[in-house]
Design a protein around this motif. Structure first.
Motif, mmCIF file in Angstrom:
data_model
loop_
_atom_site.group_PDB
_atom_site.id
_atom_site.type_symbol
_atom_site.label_atom_id
_atom_site.label_comp_id
_atom_site.label_asym_id
_atom_site.label_seq_id
_atom_site.Cartn_x
_atom_site.Cartn_y
_atom_site.Cartn_z
ATOM 1 N N SER A 32 0.874 -0.990 0.018
ATOM 2 C CA SER A 32 -0.150 0.226 -0.080
ATOM 3 C C SER A 32 0.636 1.360 0.059
ATOM 4 O O SER A 32 0.498 2.511 -0.514
ATOM 5 C CB SER A 32 -0.567 -0.108 1.370
ATOM 6 O OG SER A 32 0.311 -0.113 2.816
ATOM 7 N N ARG A 53 -8.484 5.063 -0.464
ATOM 8 C CA ARG A 53 -8.399 3.291 0.117
ATOM 9 C C ARG A 53 -10.074 3.162 0.691
ATOM 10 O O ARG A 53 -9.906 1.695 0.134
ATOM 11 C CB ARG A 53 -7.709 3.359 1.014
ATOM 12 C CG ARG A 53 -7.061 1.902 1.135
ATOM 13 C CD ARG A 53 -5.062 1.781 2.371
ATOM 14 N NE ARG A 53 -5.501 0.270 2.563
ATOM 15 C CZ ARG A 53 -4.584 0.389 3.360
ATOM 16 N NH1 ARG A 53 -4.160 1.509 3.448
ATOM 17 N NH2 ARG A 53 -4.210 -0.911 3.613
ATOM 18 N N GLY A 56 -13.141 3.902 -1.247
ATOM 19 C CA GLY A 56 -13.077 2.843 -2.431
ATOM 20 C C GLY A 56 -13.521 1.291 -2.202
ATOM 21 O O GLY A 56 -14.048 0.828 -2.905
ATOM 22 N N VAL A 60 -16.403 -1.285 -3.446
ATOM 23 C CA VAL A 60 -16.413 -2.645 -4.351
ATOM 24 C C VAL A 60 -16.696 -3.920 -3.361
ATOM 25 O O VAL A 60 -17.372 -4.726 -4.157
ATOM 26 C CB VAL A 60 -14.570 -2.943 -4.379
ATOM 27 C CG1 VAL A 60 -14.605 -4.572 -4.616
ATOM 28 C CG2 VAL A 60 -13.921 -1.858 -5.363
ATOM 29 N N VAL A 234 -4.936 7.161 -10.877
ATOM 30 C CA VAL A 234 -6.084 6.499 -10.817
ATOM 31 C C VAL A 234 -5.748 5.432 -11.070
ATOM 32 O O VAL A 234 -5.994 4.108 -10.095
ATOM 33 C CB VAL A 234 -7.151 6.270 -12.226
ATOM 34 C CG1 VAL A 234 -6.289 5.877 -13.626
ATOM 35 C CG2 VAL A 234 -8.008 5.652 -11.605
ATOM 36 N N ALA A 235 -4.739 4.524 -11.206
ATOM 37 C CA ALA A 235 -3.854 3.067 -11.757
ATOM 38 C C ALA A 235 -3.269 2.781 -9.869
ATOM 39 O O ALA A 235 -3.835 1.869 -9.802
ATOM 40 C CB ALA A 235 -3.002 2.561 -12.610
ATOM 41 N N LEU A 237 -4.021 3.975 -7.435
ATOM 42 C CA LEU A 237 -5.379 4.023 -6.680
ATOM 43 C C LEU A 237 -6.251 2.717 -6.368
ATOM 44 O O LEU A 237 -6.066 2.233 -5.706
ATOM 45 C CB LEU A 237 -6.296 5.627 -7.107
ATOM 46 C CG LEU A 237 -7.364 5.366 -6.379
ATOM 47 C CD1 LEU A 237 -7.185 4.950 -4.791
ATOM 48 C CD2 LEU A 237 -8.481 6.292 -6.566
ATOM 49 N N ALA A 238 -6.297 2.590 -7.453
ATOM 50 C CA ALA A 238 -6.988 1.379 -8.048
ATOM 51 C C ALA A 238 -6.265 0.181 -7.566
ATOM 52 O O ALA A 238 -6.932 -0.722 -6.654
ATOM 53 C CB ALA A 238 -6.695 0.994 -9.478
ATOM 54 N N TRP A 239 -4.736 -0.070 -7.795
ATOM 55 C CA TRP A 239 -4.045 -0.543 -6.473
ATOM 56 C C TRP A 239 -4.354 -0.516 -5.098
ATOM 57 O O TRP A 239 -4.663 -1.450 -4.500
ATOM 58 C CB TRP A 239 -2.142 -1.023 -6.689
ATOM 59 C CG TRP A 239 -1.548 -1.173 -6.215
ATOM 60 C CD1 TRP A 239 -1.198 -1.365 -4.940
ATOM 61 C CD2 TRP A 239 -1.183 -2.846 -6.468
ATOM 62 N NE1 TRP A 239 -0.097 -2.196 -4.534
ATOM 63 C CE2 TRP A 239 -0.273 -3.537 -5.531
ATOM 64 C CE3 TRP A 239 -1.145 -3.637 -7.890
ATOM 65 C CZ2 TRP A 239 0.634 -4.922 -4.985
ATOM 66 C CZ3 TRP A 239 -1.242 -5.015 -7.625
ATOM 67 C CH2 TRP A 239 0.107 -5.328 -6.315
ATOM 68 N N VAL A 241 -6.906 0.174 -3.355
ATOM 69 C CA VAL A 241 -8.377 0.146 -3.637
ATOM 70 C C VAL A 241 -8.107 -1.712 -3.047
ATOM 71 O O VAL A 241 -9.397 -2.384 -2.382
ATOM 72 C CB VAL A 241 -9.166 0.495 -4.205
ATOM 73 C CG1 VAL A 241 -10.393 -0.095 -3.584
ATOM 74 C CG2 VAL A 241 -9.289 2.297 -3.472
ATOM 75 N N LEU A 242 -7.971 -1.817 -4.539
ATOM 76 C CA LEU A 242 -8.226 -3.442 -5.139
ATOM 77 C C LEU A 242 -6.818 -4.339 -3.700
ATOM 78 O O LEU A 242 -8.041 -4.962 -3.364
ATOM 79 C CB LEU A 242 -7.888 -3.664 -6.313
ATOM 80 C CG LEU A 242 -9.177 -2.839 -7.306
ATOM 81 C CD1 LEU A 242 -9.194 -2.628 -8.828
ATOM 82 C CD2 LEU A 242 -10.884 -2.994 -6.538
#
Length: 335
Positions: A32, A53, A56, A60, A234-235, A237-239, A241-242
């Motif tokens: 993270s 984090r 988001g 999901v 945004v990539a 951030l996606a890491w 979050v997901l």
């Protein structure tokens, strides 16, 4: 769907699976910082990154929250405790501590949580703790001190240390509350539902603290620098979050159910080692010799603890008959 954990599955196979899940969780949590740091350097406030984090991840997991909506009536104390302690508490206390004391010192104090978990198991649940497990915690804590090079920051702030200790106590809540699945399979709440509602509650609390309406939103439309390489914000951030939140919490909770809170807590110390290694590889933050040695000691301590401590399904004396429902009631009251 519910994850039934029978007594027969808590043998060597279940323990091995639990250790694997704990390592995956540590890897996910450890990644993270590598993704979040470029976002902070690009102009986002650290507390806003935390809100993105958690919020988001809550979005999901929202379908799972709807699916397990009966948990709101069946386990309100558990959900509130997980959201306030395991999600919002750890994040808020840790970032508040960073504003007053060095990162290494705050991280070391936060990762006193495994020792505090052992104290909970020994003195609150009145269950025995092996000497090897205690030795593993001591080694892990000592190795962690080398990893974060605690001697590099000696100007301690009393309030900052108390805030970091608050993060450690909240992390204890994460491991203890995650362990509530020791009940019969038909009674145990689904871990995915617990995580989903924990994230929802945590995001609500953090919204009031972080005030996301003041965030510099255009930063997310641009790029951030990852060791000199431009990466879409945004990539990253996606890491965060997901992988670093959704996957990390799911594997972390499932690992506690297959191991025990004290063992999973020690393995979680690997997060600091993983974070440091990833920062070395991806951010160019090189490790010193004491950090490398400390990382090896953390690994040794985690291995000793997980290999020597009995699985929680094993026959072991527990004072005063503390059944699963009684333990859960006590945890809910404490939460």
């Amino acid at each position: 769907m519910p994850v039934p954990i029978s007594a027969s599955s808590r043998g060597s196979h279940g323990k091995g699976a639990g250790l694997g899940l704990a390592l995956v969780s540590a890897l996910a949590f450890g990644g993270s910082g590598v993704a979040a740091k470029p976002l902070i350097e690009a102009g986002l406030d650290p507390l806003h990154v935390v809100w993105l984090r958690v919020a988001g991840a809550a979005v999901v997991m929202l379908p799972l929250a709807v699916r397990h909506r009966t948990l709101l009536l069946r386990r309100p104390a558990l959900l509130a405790g997980f959201g306030l302690l395991a999600v919002a508490g750890v994040q808020a206390f840790y970032f508040a501590a960073l504003s007053r004391i060095p990162v290494g010192v705050a991280l070391l104090v936060e990762y006193l949580a495994p020792a505090l978990v052992l104290g909970w198991v020994r003195f609150v649940q009145r269950r025995p703790v092996t000497r090897a497990a205690a030795l593993g915690v001591i080694l892990a804590a000592g190795g962690l001190a080398c990893v974060v090079e605690v001697w590099a920051g000696l100007s301690f702030d009393a309030v900052g240390l108390l805030l970091a200790l608050g993060a450690a106590c909240c992390q204890v809540g994460y491991f203890v509350l995650s362990d509530q699945g020791s009940e019969a399979a038909e009674q145990a709440p689904d871990p995915l539902g617990v995580i989903a509602y924990g994230l929802l509650i945590g995001s609500l609390v953090l919204t009031a603290v972080a005030r996301p309406w003041t965030m510099d939103w255009p930063v997310l439309a641009g790029s951030a620098r990852l060791d000199g390489t431009a990466v879409p914000a945004v990539a990253l951030l996606a890491w965060v979050v997901l992988v670093a939140t959704v996957a990390a919490y799911i594997t972390g909770v499932l690992s506690v159910r297959r191991l025990s809170p004290q063992v999973a807590g020690v393995v979680a110390c690997l997060e600091a080692v993983i974070a440091t290694v990833l920062a070395w590889v991806l951010l160019g933050e090189h490790l010193s010799a004491p950090q490398i040695i400390g990382g090896a000691v953390v690994l040794l301590g985690a291995y000793i603890a997980q290999s020597a401590a009995p699985a929680k399904g094993a026959a072991e004396p527990v004072a005063a008959g503390g059944g699963a429902e009684r333990e859960l009631s006590a945890r809910g009251t404490a939460a």
